[in-house]
Design a protein around this motif. Structure first.
Motif, PDB file in Angstrom:
ATOM      1  N   ILE A  17       1.055  -1.268  -0.271  1.00 33.11           N
ATOM      2  CA  ILE A  17      -0.023   0.213   0.090  1.00 33.11           C
ATOM      3  C   ILE A  17       1.135   1.419   0.113  1.00 33.11           C
ATOM      4  CG2 ILE A  17      -1.665   1.261   1.156  1.00 33.11           C
ATOM      5  CD1 ILE A  17      -2.949  -1.344   1.916  1.00 33.11           C
ATOM      6  N   PRO A  18       0.381   2.397  -0.690  1.00 31.75           N
ATOM      7  CA  PRO A  18       1.132   3.296  -0.680  1.00 31.75           C
ATOM      8  C   PRO A  18       1.544   4.166   0.440  1.00 31.75           C
ATOM      9  CG  PRO A  18      -0.493   3.392  -2.517  1.00 31.75           C
ATOM     10  CD  PRO A  18      -0.819   2.352  -1.357  1.00 31.75           C
ATOM     11  N   GLU A  19       2.910   4.669   1.213  1.00 33.08           N
ATOM     12  CA  GLU A  19       3.380   5.150   1.730  1.00 33.08           C
ATOM     13  C   GLU A  19       3.286   6.511   2.288  1.00 33.08           C
ATOM     14  OE1 GLU A  19       4.838   2.467   5.490  1.00 33.08           O
ATOM     15  OE2 GLU A  19       6.689   3.939   4.608  1.00 33.08           O
ATOM     16  N   LYS A  20       4.094   6.374   0.675  1.00 31.08           N
ATOM     17  CA  LYS A  20       4.780   8.152   0.423  1.00 31.08           C
ATOM     18  C   LYS A  20       4.356   7.931  -1.369  1.00 31.08           C
ATOM     19  CE  LYS A  20       8.185   8.503   4.189  1.00 31.08           C
ATOM     20  NZ  LYS A  20       8.759   9.548   4.378  1.00 31.08           N
ATOM     21  N   VAL A  21       4.210   9.155  -1.670  1.00 31.13           N
ATOM     22  CA  VAL A  21       3.149   9.709  -2.950  1.00 31.13           C
ATOM     23  C   VAL A  21       4.880  10.823  -3.697  1.00 31.13           C
ATOM     24  CG1 VAL A  21       1.541  10.391  -4.756  1.00 31.13           C
ATOM     25  CG2 VAL A  21       1.435   8.989  -2.225  1.00 31.13           C
ATOM     26  N   LYS A  22       5.393  10.508  -4.413  1.00 32.30           N
ATOM     27  CA  LYS A  22       5.888  11.715  -5.400  1.00 32.30           C
ATOM     28  C   LYS A  22       4.954  12.878  -5.655  1.00 32.30           C
ATOM     29  CE  LYS A  22      10.019  12.836  -7.401  1.00 32.30           C
ATOM     30  NZ  LYS A  22      11.376  12.322  -8.255  1.00 32.30           N
ATOM     31  N   CYS A  23       4.641  13.665  -4.698  1.00 32.58           N
ATOM     32  CA  CYS A  23       3.692  14.855  -5.501  1.00 32.58           C
ATOM     33  C   CYS A  23       3.849  16.007  -6.607  1.00 32.58           C
ATOM     34  CB  CYS A  23       2.768  16.208  -4.329  1.00 32.58           C
ATOM     35  SG  CYS A  23       1.991  17.470  -4.028  1.00 32.58           S
ATOM     36  N   PRO A  24       3.109  15.942  -7.672  1.00 31.36           N
ATOM     37  CA  PRO A  24       2.779  16.490  -8.520  1.00 31.36           C
ATOM     38  C   PRO A  24       3.563  18.262  -8.357  1.00 31.36           C
ATOM     39  CG  PRO A  24       1.194  15.404  -8.701  1.00 31.36           C
ATOM     40  CD  PRO A  24       1.076  14.872  -7.801  1.00 31.36           C
ATOM     41  N   LEU A  25       2.957  18.694  -6.743  1.00 35.77           N
ATOM     42  CA  LEU A  25       2.748  19.576  -6.885  1.00 35.77           C
ATOM     43  C   LEU A  25       4.502  20.119  -6.554  1.00 35.77           C
ATOM     44  CD1 LEU A  25      -0.299  20.667  -5.152  1.00 35.77           C
ATOM     45  CD2 LEU A  25      -0.011  20.844  -7.693  1.00 35.77           C
ATOM     46  N   LYS A  52       2.574  26.037  -5.362  1.00 34.67           N
ATOM     47  CA  LYS A  52       4.224  27.027  -6.279  1.00 34.67           C
ATOM     48  C   LYS A  52       4.106  27.072  -8.125  1.00 34.67           C
ATOM     49  CE  LYS A  52       7.545  27.585  -2.421  1.00 34.67           C
ATOM     50  NZ  LYS A  52       9.069  27.129  -2.170  1.00 34.67           N
ATOM     51  N   LYS A  53       3.644  26.153  -8.307  1.00 33.14           N
ATOM     52  CA  LYS A  53       3.026  26.092  -9.228  1.00 33.14           C
ATOM     53  C   LYS A  53       1.414  26.442  -9.958  1.00 33.14           C
ATOM     54  CE  LYS A  53       5.544  22.081 -10.391  1.00 33.14           C
ATOM     55  NZ  LYS A  53       5.263  20.406 -10.448  1.00 33.14           N
ATOM     56  N   GLU A  54       1.628  27.494 -10.633  1.00 29.78           N
ATOM     57  CA  GLU A  54      -0.160  28.444 -11.455  1.00 29.78           C
ATOM     58  C   GLU A  54      -1.079  27.637 -11.537  1.00 29.78           C
ATOM     59  OE1 GLU A  54      -1.444  30.851 -15.270  1.00 29.78           O
ATOM     60  OE2 GLU A  54       0.891  30.721 -14.725  1.00 29.78           O
ATOM     61  N   ASN A  55      -1.338  26.413 -11.570  1.00 30.38           N
ATOM     62  CA  ASN A  55      -2.005  25.073 -11.469  1.00 30.38           C
ATOM     63  C   ASN A  55      -2.259  24.822 -10.779  1.00 30.38           C
ATOM     64  OD1 ASN A  55      -0.382  24.606 -13.053  1.00 30.38           O
ATOM     65  ND2 ASN A  55      -1.620  22.877 -15.013  1.00 30.38           N
ATOM     66  N   TYR A  56      -2.162  24.489  -9.448  1.00 34.14           N
ATOM     67  CA  TYR A  56      -1.986  23.932  -8.428  1.00 34.14           C
ATOM     68  C   TYR A  56      -2.465  23.123  -8.395  1.00 34.14           C
ATOM     69  CZ  TYR A  56      -3.782  27.043  -5.311  1.00 34.14           C
ATOM     70  OH  TYR A  56      -4.548  28.322  -4.273  1.00 34.14           O
ATOM     71  N   ARG A  57      -4.532  23.693  -7.916  1.00 36.47           N
ATOM     72  CA  ARG A  57      -5.596  22.858  -8.058  1.00 36.47           C
ATOM     73  C   ARG A  57      -5.622  21.953  -9.124  1.00 36.47           C
ATOM     74  NH1 ARG A  57      -9.316  25.233  -4.559  1.00 36.47           N
ATOM     75  NH2 ARG A  57      -8.165  27.574  -3.596  1.00 36.47           N
ATOM     76  N   GLU A  58      -5.230  22.510 -10.291  1.00 33.35           N
ATOM     77  CA  GLU A  58      -5.957  21.705 -11.359  1.00 33.35           C
ATOM     78  C   GLU A  58      -4.910  20.189 -11.215  1.00 33.35           C
ATOM     79  OE1 GLU A  58      -6.214  24.415 -11.681  1.00 33.35           O
ATOM     80  OE2 GLU A  58      -7.756  25.105 -12.371  1.00 33.35           O
ATOM     81  N   ILE A  59      -3.525  20.613 -11.201  1.00 35.90           N
ATOM     82  CA  ILE A  59      -2.397  19.532 -10.802  1.00 35.90           C
ATOM     83  C   ILE A  59      -3.198  18.528 -10.275  1.00 35.90           C
ATOM     84  CG2 ILE A  59      -0.353  19.003 -10.243  1.00 35.90           C
ATOM     85  CD1 ILE A  59       0.418  21.153 -11.418  1.00 35.90           C
ATOM     86  N   CYS A  60      -2.859  18.520  -8.501  1.00 32.15           N
ATOM     87  CA  CYS A  60      -3.685  18.693  -7.522  1.00 32.15           C
ATOM     88  C   CYS A  60      -4.715  17.577  -7.384  1.00 32.15           C
ATOM     89  CB  CYS A  60      -4.148  19.482  -6.488  1.00 32.15           C
ATOM     90  SG  CYS A  60      -4.280  18.462  -4.894  1.00 32.15           S
ATOM     91  N   GLU A  61      -6.691  17.872  -8.134  1.00 34.88           N
ATOM     92  CA  GLU A  61      -7.130  17.199  -8.658  1.00 34.88           C
ATOM     93  C   GLU A  61      -6.939  15.989  -9.834  1.00 34.88           C
ATOM     94  OE1 GLU A  61     -10.051  20.352  -9.559  1.00 34.88           O
ATOM     95  OE2 GLU A  61     -10.294  20.756  -7.204  1.00 34.88           O
TER      96      GLU A  61
END
Length: 68
Positions: A17-25, A52-61
């Motif tokens: 099970i993923p314990e840590k994830v490489k966040c794209p943000l 810090k990334k301009e479209n952080y909401r879209e990247i997160c979602e």
């Protein structure tokens, strides 16, 4: 060995099970309590390093671990 789910790298626990994830943000590994989704993308609760990334909401979602 590197593990990926839908293009996002993660580090599994002993059960796979993923314990840590490489966040794209932040392009670094985070734990579940750091994930933005847990803060409902509320701008008052988001740590500056995640915005810090301009479209952080879209990247997160779009992240397959959204809500991880």
């Amino acid at each position: 060995m590197k593990y990926f789910y839908k293009g996002i790298e993660y580090i599994p626990n002993e059960r796979g099970i993923p314990e840590k994830v490489k966040c794209p943000l932040v392009d670094d590994f985070i734990e579940d309590d750091d994930c933005l989704e847990t803060r409902d993308l509320n701008p008052y609760l988001i740590l500056p390093r995640f915005t810090k990334k301009e479209n952080y909401r879209e990247i997160c979602e779009a992240c397959p671990f959204h809500g991880y």
